[in-house]
Design an enzyme around this catalytic site. Sequence first.
Site, PDB file in Angstrom:
ATOM      1  N   ASP A 113       5.980  -1.219   3.044  1.00 56.61           N
ATOM      2  CA  ASP A 113       5.221  -2.167   2.230  1.00 56.61           C
ATOM      3  C   ASP A 113       3.751  -2.053   2.630  1.00 56.61           C
ATOM      4  O   ASP A 113       3.402  -2.276   3.793  1.00 56.61           O
ATOM      5  CB  ASP A 113       5.745  -3.593   2.501  1.00 56.61           C
ATOM      6  CG  ASP A 113       4.934  -4.634   1.754  1.00 56.61           C
ATOM      7  OD1 ASP A 113       4.664  -4.414   0.562  1.00 56.61           O
ATOM      8  OD2 ASP A 113       4.558  -5.643   2.361  1.00 56.61           O
ATOM      9  N   THR A 146       1.031  -2.990  -3.513  1.00 52.49           N
ATOM     10  CA  THR A 146       0.034  -3.025  -2.428  1.00 52.49           C
ATOM     11  C   THR A 146      -0.393  -1.612  -2.019  1.00 52.49           C
ATOM     12  O   THR A 146      -1.556  -1.371  -1.743  1.00 52.49           O
ATOM     13  CB  THR A 146       0.613  -3.767  -1.211  1.00 52.49           C
ATOM     14  OG1 THR A 146       1.939  -3.297  -0.958  1.00 52.49           O
ATOM     15  CG2 THR A 146       0.677  -5.246  -1.460  1.00 52.49           C
ATOM     16  N   THR A 147       0.570  -0.688  -2.002  1.00 55.83           N
ATOM     17  CA  THR A 147       0.211   0.707  -1.677  1.00 55.83           C
ATOM     18  C   THR A 147      -0.637   1.286  -2.810  1.00 55.83           C
ATOM     19  O   THR A 147      -1.617   1.989  -2.567  1.00 55.83           O
ATOM     20  CB  THR A 147       1.486   1.558  -1.483  1.00 55.83           C
ATOM     21  OG1 THR A 147       2.346   0.880  -0.584  1.00 55.83           O
ATOM     22  CG2 THR A 147       1.155   2.920  -0.949  1.00 55.83           C
ATOM     23  N   ASP A 161       8.933  -9.014  -2.298  1.00 58.14           N
ATOM     24  CA  ASP A 161       8.195  -8.323  -3.368  1.00 58.14           C
ATOM     25  C   ASP A 161       8.910  -8.487  -4.702  1.00 58.14           C
ATOM     26  O   ASP A 161       8.296  -8.767  -5.730  1.00 58.14           O
ATOM     27  CB  ASP A 161       8.067  -6.821  -3.048  1.00 58.14           C
ATOM     28  CG  ASP A 161       7.008  -6.565  -1.980  1.00 58.14           C
ATOM     29  OD1 ASP A 161       6.496  -7.558  -1.433  1.00 58.14           O
ATOM     30  OD2 ASP A 161       6.716  -5.404  -1.692  1.00 58.14           O
TER      31      ASP A 161
END
Length: 556
Positions: free
Chosen positions: A59, A92-93, A389
Site C-alpha cells: 500500500d 496511493t501508489t 482500501d
Amino acid sequence: MQPQIILLKEGTDTSQGKAQLISNINACTAVVDAVRTTLGPRGMDKLIHDDKSTTISNDGATIMKLLDIVHPAAKVLVDIAKSQDAEVGDGTTTVVLLAGEFLKEAKPFIEEGVHPQNLIRSFRMAANLAIARIKELAISIERKSLDEKKSLLEKCAATTLSSKLIGGEKEFFAKMVVDAVTSLGEDDRMNMIGIKKVPGGNMRDSFLVKGVAFKKTFSYAGFEQQPKKFHNPKILLLNVELELKSEKENAEIRLSDPAQYQSIVDAEWNIIYDKLDKCVKCGAKIILSRLAIGDLGTQYFADRDVFCAGRVAEEDLQRVASATGASVQTSVNNIVPEVLGQCEIFEEKQVGNERFNIFNGCPSGETATIVLRGGADQFIEEAERSLHDAIMIVRRALKNSAVVAGGGAIDMELSKYLRQHSRTIAGKSQLFINSYAKALEVIPRQLCDNAGFDATDILNKLRQKHAMSKGEGALFGVDINNGGIVDTFNNFVWEPSLVKINAINAATEATCLILSVDETIRNPKSESAQGEGAAAAMAGRGRGGLRGRGRGMRRR
C-alpha cells in the site's frame, strides 16, 4: 570593494537556482523508485522493519509513512500519498508514480533553461483538460437497482483488492466488503465498520457479522456460570464501575466503638447491591460497561442469568449503541425502557484461540464487523490495510456513482486526448502538454513491467487501439492475466472516477509545488554555541555551590 552583507545566521546553508531544482527532482525520483514495483495485481511487496516491528505491505501510503523520508522536497510525495489515502482510500501508489513521472518529464526542460512557471502553467492546464475528459468518459451507475449496484460495487472492490496480498481471494472479500458497507445505510462513518484480527485458520474462515463482534473482555470469577446465548435480549450499556472500591477522596472516619465499623462496611455493600439490583430490575439480560465489573457483580449477575462484560473498549461500546439502539448510561438510577437496546441473537463463540461476543440481527443495523483470519500477524495486518482500501472505494463509489475502465485504459485515453489537444496550441506549451501526456503512460507501462510483460510491445498496441477515430479503443487496457491488451471495462476492471480525478489533481499540485521552489535555506542551530553556553552554565552553578558551602561552615 563593497563590504559583504550578512543576512542569515552563521552556519546557515543555502542552495539555489537550477541545480537546486534538479536536485529536488532527483530526490523525488529516488522515492518513487521505492514504490514503483508495488503497482498493480502483479506488484511486489515491501518489507520494512525497524527495531520494534516488521511490516509487509504494498500500500503506497503505508510504505511512504514508514520510509521516514528526510529530504524536504521528497516529503511532499509522502503528503500527497496520505491525502489520497484519506480522501479516496486507494490509488496511493498511482499518485506518487504520476508525480514522479511529471517531474521526470519536466527535468530536461529545466536543464535547457525553460522557466519553471511556464511548465507549471502548462501542467495545470493539462490537468484541467484531463479531469474534464475523465468526467466525459465516466459511466454513471446512479439509476440502477440495488442488486445491479451491488454487483457493480463488488467489481470495484475486486479491482482494488487484486493488487493486494489477498488478491487470490478477491471475490470472497469483495462481497464481504460490499455487504458491510451497504449494511450501514446512510451512515458512512469508517469507525462503524470494525475489523477484528484473529491469527490462525484460513483466509476463507474470515466472516462478516452484520452487527457487532468484540473479543471477550477480562472476566472475573462467576463468569462461566453466565448464559452464553440469548434470543431477543434487552441490552444495557453503562459507564459505571460495578465493584467495591476504596474511597477516592482521602476520607477519615474516627470510631469510638468497633461495632460502628461494621455499619460502615455494610453501607458500602448495600450501595453496590443496590446498584446491581437496579441493573437486574430494568429487565436487561446483557450488561456492558466501559469500566470494570468486579467479581461480586459478575457472580450476582450469573446467579440471575444475566450476561455482563466490563472494560469494553470505547469504540466497541459506541458501535453496540449504534447497532442496538441503546444509549450509554452514566448512572444506574431511573433506567427507563427507552435507553435499553435489543438484538435478535447474542452469543459467545470461539474463534481460533479467542472467544468473541457477537450481536447479530441488530434493529438499527448501522454497523458491521469483519473478523479476519490468517497465518502470520504481518499477513493479517496487510489484509486489514487492503480491506480498508476496498471499504473506502465502495463508500466513495456509493456516493459518487461514476466508474471508469481500469488497467491503464483511462490513462492511455487521457494521454491520446492531450497529445491531440497539444497540436492545436502554438508555442512552447505544445511541448509541455505533450510531455505531460507522455507521463500519463507510466501507469500502463509500470503494470506491464511489474507483470513481466514486454512494455514497449503492449504500449504500442494500446496506442494503436486508442488512436482509432471512432473511440472504440477507449476502454482498452493491459491484460494482466494473459499479456496483451483487452477491453478492461467489459472484463469488469473498474475503478471510481474519483480515484483518478483525485490522483491527477494531487500529483499535478505536488509537481507544481516542487517546480516552484528555487532555493532551499537550512538553518541548523549552531551546536558549538549551544555547547559553550551549557558549559558556562555548569561552571557557574559549581562555583556558586562552593561559595555557599564555604560561608556556612563554622569558624574554629
